[in-house]
Design an enzyme around this catalytic site. Structure first.
Site, PDB file in Angstrom:
ATOM      1  N   LYS A   6       0.744  -1.224  -0.178  1.00 28.25           N
ATOM      2  CA  LYS A   6      -0.223   0.027  -0.047  1.00 28.25           C
ATOM      3  C   LYS A   6       0.773   1.316   0.184  1.00 28.25           C
ATOM      4  O   LYS A   6       0.428   2.329  -1.093  1.00 28.25           O
ATOM      5  CB  LYS A   6      -0.960   0.033   1.381  1.00 28.25           C
ATOM      6  CG  LYS A   6      -1.707   1.103   1.565  1.00 28.25           C
ATOM      7  CD  LYS A   6      -2.083   1.042   2.347  1.00 28.25           C
ATOM      8  CE  LYS A   6      -1.473   1.413   3.481  1.00 28.25           C
ATOM      9  NZ  LYS A   6      -1.820   2.690   4.417  1.00 28.25           N
ATOM     10  N   ASN A   7       1.763   1.297   1.229  1.00 28.19           N
ATOM     11  CA  ASN A   7       2.313   2.621   1.152  1.00 28.19           C
ATOM     12  C   ASN A   7       3.461   2.781  -0.276  1.00 28.19           C
ATOM     13  O   ASN A   7       4.013   3.868   0.115  1.00 28.19           O
ATOM     14  CB  ASN A   7       3.647   2.226   2.256  1.00 28.19           C
ATOM     15  CG  ASN A   7       2.545   2.596   3.634  1.00 28.19           C
ATOM     16  OD1 ASN A   7       1.709   2.862   3.659  1.00 28.19           O
ATOM     17  ND2 ASN A   7       2.957   2.395   4.626  1.00 28.19           N
ATOM     18  N   ARG A  46      -4.171  11.525   4.322  1.00 27.48           N
ATOM     19  CA  ARG A  46      -3.536  11.569   4.772  1.00 27.48           C
ATOM     20  C   ARG A  46      -2.380  11.546   3.210  1.00 27.48           C
ATOM     21  O   ARG A  46      -1.139  12.014   3.890  1.00 27.48           O
ATOM     22  CB  ARG A  46      -2.516  11.161   6.322  1.00 27.48           C
ATOM     23  CG  ARG A  46      -2.656  12.010   7.168  1.00 27.48           C
ATOM     24  CD  ARG A  46      -1.533  11.968   8.074  1.00 27.48           C
ATOM     25  NE  ARG A  46      -0.559  12.643   8.519  1.00 27.48           N
ATOM     26  CZ  ARG A  46       0.441  12.907   7.617  1.00 27.48           C
ATOM     27  NH1 ARG A  46       1.162  11.837   7.730  1.00 27.48           N
ATOM     28  NH2 ARG A  46       0.901  14.081   8.867  1.00 27.48           N
ATOM     29  N   ASP A  94      -4.927  12.488  13.896  1.00 31.03           N
ATOM     30  CA  ASP A  94      -5.426  11.097  13.650  1.00 31.03           C
ATOM     31  C   ASP A  94      -5.310  10.876  14.720  1.00 31.03           C
ATOM     32  O   ASP A  94      -4.895  10.981  15.588  1.00 31.03           O
ATOM     33  CB  ASP A  94      -5.085  10.750  11.747  1.00 31.03           C
ATOM     34  CG  ASP A  94      -3.363  10.278  11.950  1.00 31.03           C
ATOM     35  OD1 ASP A  94      -2.322   9.812  13.469  1.00 31.03           O
ATOM     36  OD2 ASP A  94      -2.969   9.916  11.026  1.00 31.03           O
ATOM     37  N   ASP A 107       5.492   0.125  12.198  1.00 28.81           N
ATOM     38  CA  ASP A 107       3.656  -0.351  11.490  1.00 28.81           C
ATOM     39  C   ASP A 107       3.794  -2.189  12.033  1.00 28.81           C
ATOM     40  O   ASP A 107       2.576  -2.537  12.290  1.00 28.81           O
ATOM     41  CB  ASP A 107       3.637  -0.220  10.146  1.00 28.81           C
ATOM     42  CG  ASP A 107       3.070   0.872   9.907  1.00 28.81           C
ATOM     43  OD1 ASP A 107       2.971   1.712  10.518  1.00 28.81           O
ATOM     44  OD2 ASP A 107       3.056   1.569   8.392  1.00 28.81           O
TER      45      ASP A 107
HETATM   46  C1  UD1 Z   1       4.617   6.659   6.489  1.00 23.22           C
HETATM   47  C2  UD1 Z   1       3.500   5.373   6.072  1.00 23.22           C
HETATM   48  C3  UD1 Z   1       3.234   5.168   8.038  1.00 23.22           C
HETATM   49  C4  UD1 Z   1       4.321   4.051   8.314  1.00 23.22           C
HETATM   50  C5  UD1 Z   1       5.207   5.829   8.692  1.00 23.22           C
HETATM   51  C6  UD1 Z   1       6.975   5.305   9.271  1.00 23.22           C
HETATM   52  C7  UD1 Z   1       2.583   5.827   4.170  1.00 23.22           C
HETATM   53  C8  UD1 Z   1       1.558   6.288   3.947  1.00 23.22           C
HETATM   54  N1  UD1 Z   1       2.268   5.620   5.386  1.00 23.22           N
HETATM   55  O1  UD1 Z   1       3.898   7.324   7.153  1.00 23.22           O
HETATM   56  O2  UD1 Z   1       1.959   4.068   7.701  1.00 23.22           O
HETATM   57  O3  UD1 Z   1       3.892   4.192   9.931  1.00 23.22           O
HETATM   58  O4  UD1 Z   1       5.876   6.140   7.937  1.00 23.22           O
HETATM   59  O5  UD1 Z   1       7.309   4.520   8.864  1.00 23.22           O
HETATM   60  O6  UD1 Z   1       3.412   5.500   3.658  1.00 23.22           O
HETATM   61  N2  UD1 Z   1       6.656  14.396  10.447  1.00 23.22           N
HETATM   62  C9  UD1 Z   1       6.956  15.616  11.272  1.00 23.22           C
HETATM   63  N3  UD1 Z   1       6.888  16.317  10.347  1.00 23.22           N
HETATM   64  C10 UD1 Z   1       6.713  15.842   9.255  1.00 23.22           C
HETATM   65  C11 UD1 Z   1       6.901  14.325   8.561  1.00 23.22           C
HETATM   66  C12 UD1 Z   1       7.032  13.709   9.308  1.00 23.22           C
HETATM   67  O7  UD1 Z   1       7.199  15.667  12.778  1.00 23.22           O
HETATM   68  O8  UD1 Z   1       6.991  17.343   8.177  1.00 23.22           O
HETATM   69  C13 UD1 Z   1       6.825  13.341  12.076  1.00 23.22           C
HETATM   70  C14 UD1 Z   1       5.798  12.418  11.801  1.00 23.22           C
HETATM   71  O9  UD1 Z   1       4.819  13.341  13.346  1.00 23.22           O
HETATM   72  C15 UD1 Z   1       6.324  11.314  12.311  1.00 23.22           C
HETATM   73  C16 UD1 Z   1       7.186  10.442  11.703  1.00 23.22           C
HETATM   74  O10 UD1 Z   1       8.292  12.236  11.498  1.00 23.22           O
HETATM   75  O11 UD1 Z   1       6.694  11.077  14.102  1.00 23.22           O
HETATM   76  C17 UD1 Z   1       7.446   9.626  11.119  1.00 23.22           C
HETATM   77  O12 UD1 Z   1       6.604  10.101  10.637  1.00 23.22           O
HETATM   78  P1  UD1 Z   1       7.047   9.901   8.530  1.00 23.22           P
HETATM   79  O13 UD1 Z   1       8.841   9.005   8.565  1.00 23.22           O
HETATM   80  O14 UD1 Z   1       6.398  11.006   7.944  1.00 23.22           O
HETATM   81  O15 UD1 Z   1       5.631   9.034   7.966  1.00 23.22           O
HETATM   82  P2  UD1 Z   1       4.426   9.214   7.236  1.00 23.22           P
HETATM   83  O16 UD1 Z   1       5.432   9.267   5.954  1.00 23.22           O
HETATM   84  O17 UD1 Z   1       3.016  10.038   7.155  1.00 23.22           O
END
Ligand code: UD1
Length: 414
Positions: free
Chosen positions: A18-19, A89, A113, A301
């Site tokens: 999915k991701n 998201r 969320d 995850d």
């Molecule tokens: C993606 C995955 C999700 C997985 C996560 C971490 C998808 C659709 N989802 O989510 O399933 O759990 O990676 O492996 O691919 N953060 C910030 N600022 C930002 C971006 C992120 O503070 O601009 C923080 C987030 O709140 C979190 C951490 O960084 O605490 C990791 O987030 P991120 O790696 O960006 O996860 P996603 O891309 O949202």
């Protein structure tokens, strides 16, 4: 509805990730023509992303199972509507590609969320380094970029989504971009492989330094999505609580090395077999310690799934969640089934019990929902998992796949 099952035996075919699929779909915005994606899972989030692409002006078709064709004939509407972004998201992944191709993007600001607040500040500041400007208007992020110019961007944290958005913008920026402290997840390498096939020049994806030489034009191509390592973890967790012997087809052992090691410590024997994995488990799982970290660390995850296993392990286990601060929504639900878990800040202490007892529980998000299914497989009596729509967001036919292995799972339409 799930009842105590086991042992599980047989073969299961793992779907595409999915991701990865969601980001590859967003990347189709970058080139006109007809893109063909294979190994695309038939799940609710993919349908939602198809809705986002259609709202932007692309045509999406599913001509065969696991195949998706995305047609891009120009004339895009650079807007991802609130109704869709609010439900997923990951639709913010269109931000980078829209800025790179149309020079504009209006995307609803994602709210909180079930993992707590999930900001996108790193996506925005990275895109600003490439020349975009943003303002927040009526709940939407409105970005403009007359031209994007390559830059060196050091991320504060290896965010998966930020790395992907920057990658998709930088491939069409003028000149050279370097992303430092980039996320290294296999889905990032998959996106880079797709972009390179489209004519981009991306080096180092899968490591913490990615170098990109911008190009003027990209072309539509075909690509097959990497297997879903999170679905693999789900079936291994199901095996760990139920016992039995499984063959998981269409997997990449090199993407789950630490998971294999940790599941080994929990008593699951796993070895590569053909294009997949053979796995066997007998007896009660062993207690162990788990710590989540960005890849190649143990994925956040995986944690709910593994915690479900440790609930019935032969001793006390410890787990630490380092990626998403508020991600313990499932713990209270497991406790309703008799699990003994103590939460201390971002740590869990899990005292293994001999058996869980079936109860009505609610899935707060995708992986937590799957974790409750896993717990239900080893609980006495029947477990009703409500909020099954969360599970449908990320799993293709999970009920059919588990049933084919001998699990007692029934889908109740509500
Ligand atoms: C993606 C995955 C999700 C997985 C996560 C971490 C998808 C659709 N989802 O989510 O399933 O759990 O990676 O492996 O691919 N953060 C910030 N600022 C930002 C971006 C992120 O503070 O601009 C923080 C987030 O709140 C979190 C951490 O960084 O605490 C990791 O987030 P991120 O790696 O960006 O996860 P996603 O891309 O949202």
């Amino acid at each position: 509805m799930v009842s105590r099952s086991g042992p599980l035996n047989g073969e299961v075919s793992i779907s595409g990730a999915k991701n990865s699929a969601l980001k590859l779909m967003a990347a189709c915005i970058l080139a006109e023509g007809t893109h063909t994606l294979d190994n695309v899972p038939d799940i609710a989030d993919v349908a939602l992303m198809a809705g986002v692409l259609e709202a932007i002006g692309l045509e999406v078709e599913r001509p065969a199972p696991a195949r998706m064709v995305v047609r891009h004939e120009g004339g895009l509407q650079p807007e991802a509507p609130y109704e869709l972004v609010e439900r997923m998201r990951a639709s913010t992944a269109v931000l980078g590609p829209l800025l790179a191709t149309v020079g504009e993007a209006r995307v609803a600001m994602p709210g909180g969320d079930d993992f707590g607040a999930r900001p996108i500040d790193m996506h925005l500041s990275g895109l600003e380094s490439l020349g975009a400007t943003f303002e927040l208007s009526h709940g939407d992020i409105c970005g403009t970029a007359e031209r994007l110019v390559g830059a060196e961007i050091a991320l504060d944290y290896p965010s998966v989504g930020a790395t992907e958005n920057l990658l998709m913008a930088a491939v069409r920026a003028e000149g050279h971009t370097t992303i430092l402290n980039a996320a290294r997840e296999p889905e990032i390498a998959d996106l880079a492989a797709f972009l390179n096939r489209m004519g981009a020049t991306v080096l180092g994806a899968g490591t913490s330094r990615i170098d990109i030489e911008g190009v003027e034009e990209l072309r539509a191509v075909s690509h097959s999505v990497v297997p879903d390592r999170l679905e693999v973890a789900t079936f291994l967790a199901a095996l760990a609580v139920s016992g039995g012997e499984l063959v998981l087809r269409n997997t990449r052992a090199d993407h789950i090395e630490l998971l294999i090691e940790r599941m080994g410590a929990m008593g699951v024997r796993i070895s590569p077999e053909g294009d997949g994995l053979w796995a066997m488990c007998r007896g009660r799982p062993h207690a162990t310690s788990l710590v989540t970290l960005p890849y190649p660390g143990l994925a956040t995850d995986f944690l709910p799934l593994l915690v479900a296993v440790l609930c019935v392990a032969d001793g006390t286990s410890f787990a630490t969640e380092n990626v998403f601060a508020g991600r313990f929504g499932y713990v209270g639900e497991l406790a309703r089934m008799g699990a003994r878990i103590t939460v201390e800040d971002h740590h869990l202490v899990i005292e293994g019990v001999e058996s869980l007892s079936g109860a009505p529980v609610r899935a707060p998000d995708i992986r937590a929902g799957a974790a409750l299914l896993v717990a239900g497989l080893c609980a006495e009596g029947t477990t009703e998992v409500h909020g099954g729509e969360h599970i449908d967001r990320g799993y293709e036919a999970i009920h059919d796949k588990l049933t084919a292995l001998g699990a007692h799972v029934e889908r109740l339409e509500t």
